[in-house]
Every structure is written in structure tokens, then in C-alpha cells.
Design a protein around this motif. Sequence first.
Motif, PDB file in Angstrom:
ATOM      1  N   SER A  45       0.834  -1.197   0.000  1.00  0.00           N
ATOM      2  CA  SER A  45       0.000   0.000   0.000  1.00  0.00           C
ATOM      3  C   SER A  45       0.870   1.249   0.000  1.00  0.00           C
ATOM      4  N   ASN A  46       0.321   2.347  -0.496  1.00  0.00           N
ATOM      5  CA  ASN A  46       0.997   3.638  -0.413  1.00  0.00           C
ATOM      6  C   ASN A  46      -0.040   4.714  -0.093  1.00  0.00           C
ATOM      7  N   ASP A  47      -0.124   5.749  -0.875  1.00  0.00           N
ATOM      8  CA  ASP A  47      -0.974   6.886  -0.556  1.00  0.00           C
ATOM      9  C   ASP A  47      -2.457   6.538  -0.671  1.00  0.00           C
ATOM     10  N   ALA A  48      -3.297   7.198   0.121  1.00  0.00           N
ATOM     11  CA  ALA A  48      -4.746   6.979   0.102  1.00  0.00           C
ATOM     12  C   ALA A  48      -5.436   8.143   0.788  1.00  0.00           C
ATOM     13  N   ARG A  49      -6.715   8.353   0.426  1.00  0.00           N
ATOM     14  CA  ARG A  49      -7.492   9.387   1.118  1.00  0.00           C
ATOM     15  C   ARG A  49      -8.974   9.129   0.900  1.00  0.00           C
ATOM     16  N   VAL A  50      -9.796   9.593   1.859  1.00  0.00           N
ATOM     17  CA  VAL A  50     -11.241   9.395   1.795  1.00  0.00           C
ATOM     18  C   VAL A  50     -11.899  10.556   1.053  1.00  0.00           C
ATOM     19  N   HIS A  51     -12.717  10.216   0.070  1.00  0.00           N
ATOM     20  CA  HIS A  51     -13.523  11.188  -0.661  1.00  0.00           C
ATOM     21  C   HIS A  51     -14.643  11.694   0.244  1.00  0.00           C
ATOM     22  N   PRO A  52     -15.142  12.923   0.038  1.00  0.00           N
ATOM     23  CA  PRO A  52     -16.211  13.442   0.901  1.00  0.00           C
ATOM     24  C   PRO A  52     -17.445  12.557   1.003  1.00  0.00           C
ATOM     25  N   CYS A  53     -17.723  11.713   0.015  1.00  0.00           N
ATOM     26  CA  CYS A  53     -18.888  10.827   0.085  1.00  0.00           C
ATOM     27  C   CYS A  53     -18.643   9.590   0.928  1.00  0.00           C
ATOM     28  N   GLY A  54     -17.380   9.342   1.307  1.00  0.00           N
ATOM     29  CA  GLY A  54     -17.039   8.150   2.077  1.00  0.00           C
ATOM     30  C   GLY A  54     -16.308   7.084   1.297  1.00  0.00           C
ATOM     31  N   ALA A  55     -16.123   7.306  -0.011  1.00  0.00           N
ATOM     32  CA  ALA A  55     -15.318   6.381  -0.812  1.00  0.00           C
ATOM     33  C   ALA A  55     -13.838   6.554  -0.449  1.00  0.00           C
ATOM     34  N   PHE A  56     -13.070   5.486  -0.629  1.00  0.00           N
ATOM     35  CA  PHE A  56     -11.653   5.478  -0.268  1.00  0.00           C
ATOM     36  C   PHE A  56     -10.843   5.216  -1.532  1.00  0.00           C
ATOM     37  N   ASP A  69      -4.039   2.270 -13.691  1.00  0.00           N
ATOM     38  CA  ASP A  69      -2.954   1.314 -13.481  1.00  0.00           C
ATOM     39  C   ASP A  69      -1.687   1.812 -14.157  1.00  0.00           C
ATOM     40  N   GLY A  70      -0.632   0.987 -14.125  1.00  0.00           N
ATOM     41  CA  GLY A  70       0.641   1.385 -14.708  1.00  0.00           C
ATOM     42  C   GLY A  70       1.327   2.504 -13.957  1.00  0.00           C
ATOM     43  N   ILE A  71       1.073   2.613 -12.660  1.00  0.00           N
ATOM     44  CA  ILE A  71       1.629   3.684 -11.831  1.00  0.00           C
ATOM     45  C   ILE A  71       2.800   3.142 -11.016  1.00  0.00           C
ATOM     46  N   THR A  72       3.877   3.906 -10.949  1.00  0.00           N
ATOM     47  CA  THR A  72       5.049   3.465 -10.186  1.00  0.00           C
ATOM     48  C   THR A  72       4.933   3.842  -8.714  1.00  0.00           C
ATOM     49  N   ILE A  73       4.662   5.111  -8.410  1.00  0.00           N
ATOM     50  CA  ILE A  73       4.533   5.570  -7.012  1.00  0.00           C
ATOM     51  C   ILE A  73       3.298   6.463  -6.905  1.00  0.00           C
ATOM     52  N   PRO A  74       2.140   5.915  -6.524  1.00  0.00           N
ATOM     53  CA  PRO A  74       0.926   6.724  -6.413  1.00  0.00           C
ATOM     54  C   PRO A  74       0.977   7.634  -5.195  1.00  0.00           C
ATOM     55  N   ASN A  75       0.686   8.890  -5.414  1.00  0.00           N
ATOM     56  CA  ASN A  75       0.723   9.871  -4.331  1.00  0.00           C
ATOM     57  C   ASN A  75      -0.254  11.003  -4.620  1.00  0.00           C
ATOM     58  N   SER A  76      -0.304  11.937  -3.668  1.00  0.00           N
ATOM     59  CA  SER A  76      -1.069  13.179  -3.809  1.00  0.00           C
ATOM     60  C   SER A  76      -2.558  12.949  -4.043  1.00  0.00           C
ATOM     61  N   ILE A  77      -3.097  11.806  -3.589  1.00  0.00           N
ATOM     62  CA  ILE A  77      -4.539  11.572  -3.668  1.00  0.00           C
ATOM     63  C   ILE A  77      -5.231  12.552  -2.716  1.00  0.00           C
ATOM     64  N   ALA A  78      -6.086  13.392  -3.279  1.00  0.00           N
ATOM     65  CA  ALA A  78      -6.760  14.422  -2.483  1.00  0.00           C
ATOM     66  C   ALA A  78      -8.004  14.872  -3.232  1.00  0.00           C
ATOM     67  N   PHE A  79      -8.926  15.492  -2.496  1.00  0.00           N
ATOM     68  CA  PHE A  79     -10.221  15.859  -3.072  1.00  0.00           C
ATOM     69  C   PHE A  79     -10.626  17.273  -2.673  1.00  0.00           C
ATOM     70  N   SER A  80     -11.363  17.940  -3.566  1.00  0.00           N
ATOM     71  CA  SER A  80     -11.975  19.209  -3.219  1.00  0.00           C
ATOM     72  C   SER A  80     -13.067  18.967  -2.178  1.00  0.00           C
ATOM     73  N   GLU A  81     -13.406  20.005  -1.437  1.00  0.00           N
ATOM     74  CA  GLU A  81     -14.372  19.863  -0.349  1.00  0.00           C
ATOM     75  C   GLU A  81     -15.731  19.379  -0.840  1.00  0.00           C
ATOM     76  N   ASP A  82     -16.149  19.793  -2.052  1.00  0.00           N
ATOM     77  CA  ASP A  82     -17.447  19.388  -2.573  1.00  0.00           C
ATOM     78  C   ASP A  82     -17.421  18.027  -3.265  1.00  0.00           C
TER      79      ASP A  82
END
Length: 290
Positions: A100-111, A140-153
Motif C-alpha cells: 500500500s501507499n498513498d490513500a485518502r477518503v472522498h467526501p462521500c465516504g469512498a476510499f 494502473d501502470g503507476i510506479t509511485i501513487p501519491n497526492s490523492i486528495a479531493f476538493s471539499e465538494d
Amino acid sequence: MAGIVSVLSETICELGEGPSYDPATGSLFWFNIVHGQLLERGRSGVTKVHELGQMASAIAIIDDKRQLVFTETGLHVRDVATGKLTLHTPVEADNAGTRSNDARVHPCGAFWVGTMSKTHAKNAGAIYWFFKGELRRLFDGITIPNSIAFSEDGAVAYYVDSDVKLLMRVDCDPATGLPVGEPKLFGDHRQSPGDVDGSVVDRDGILWNACWGASAVNAYAPDGKLVRSIPMPVLQPSCPAFFGAEADRLAITSAWADQDEATRAADPQGGKTFLIDFPVRGRFEPRVAI
């Protein structure tokens, strides 16, 4: 900006990542990925280390008694009282070469969760969407996934392959957290020092990014323009999280991973976790819907 950065936790992590603040308990959680450790700093200021027994990198709140931890084998429900992990949804559990590497929760609750090779093999990782028991591969085809983030809406998502250094944005369905349309370039950082690592987006749409290898936390406006850069006392800041009762400060993890002896000697605070005492209009992480 001198004087606004202080040490939040003296505990040194080889690969500190995945900070997340729980406003209900006033605790910051983060990970020492390669050593399989979950760290917790509560209101007392003491840092606790929880041994997980496997590499892990991200945490989300389910409810007051349970958390969801993203590990090298998938998404595990963690009982807060006992620390027990129970596998909920496997993610590349049959591939011993990824973690696993980077992750974040979307405002709706999706991960949104990202995987990568334990040896940084090219294009071996992916970014997945998890929501209410369903798992889908998004990119797919990603080497280092990062910077997962979402706008407030919830209408915009960001992500990057740190190996490529092209920060992307994609429109999302606010109700599901699924992409709508194709990703578009948000920022080309191929000529910039350091790598784009973890990010969070504040209530004004400002994306705060930890710049690994360049000793900085950079802030980008919704149009991609750099609006602020905060120097850090470490070479490899790794990920920010909004921190405090008002979510108005930033906690930043860091790492000393991949440094040779001379670099490590010149970066003695690498691996500590820091506080940026600069006002931001942050927001708390949504609870994840399992």
C-alpha cells in the motif's frame, strides 16, 4: 516563514507517511511503512507505536470504535480498543511484490487507495476506488501513487505518479467519488526539484503538497499556480494532514529512507513528524463507508 515549523513527534520513522487526524479523540495517526508500525499521538503529546505485523500506509475512521487500515494485503478493520486487525477487502493480496501507499477518503465516504512495488519497479502499482464493499481499479501502470486528495465538494480529485511528476486532476461524481471523464494535467513538475508526494486540499481549494527531496511544503491554487512555499527542516517531507481542534494547522510526516550515510548525517531530523503553525482553512477527513 522562519519559526513556524516545530517538531510534533520526536519518534523517527524510516518511512513516515499517511497522517490522519481524528477530531473525536484529538489523536494524530501515521505510519512507519516499511516497519509495519502505526503511530498515535494523542492530546497528552506522547507518541504510541502499534506493531501491525505487515506494511501499512493509510487509515480512515469508520466509527467511534473502528478504523479502516490500508496494508500490503488490503483493507483491514481495526478495533480501536484492542488493536486487532480483521481483513475486510483484499487489495493485491496475492501479489507479494506490492504494498500500500498513498490513500485518502472522498467526501462521500469512498476510499481511493494506491499500490506500488516494494522495490519501486516501474508501472507496478495502481489506484483503486473502494465504496461500501465494492472495489474497482481506476488507474494502473503507476510506479509511485501519491497526492490523492479531493476538493471539499467532492467534484475534483487529484493524484500523481511521483516517478513521472505530472500532477493530475479529474472531475468526480460527488455522490460516489468515481471519476467522470479523463484526467487532465494540473501541474508539470518534471523540471522542479524534488518529487510530488502527499497532499491535502483545504476549504479554499488550495492543494498543500509535501515536496519529497526539496525540503518544502508547497501550496497550489485551484488553477495550479504556486501561491506559497514553506521551508521544512528535513530533506524528505512526505505527507500533510490538517491538524487540531479547528483543522487549522498542518502536521507533516517525513522520512530518511533511501539516504546514503552522508545525506543522513546532513538530515538528522529526517523521519520526525512536524507541525506547521501557519493558519489554514482545513477540514476533517470524512468517515469511510465500508
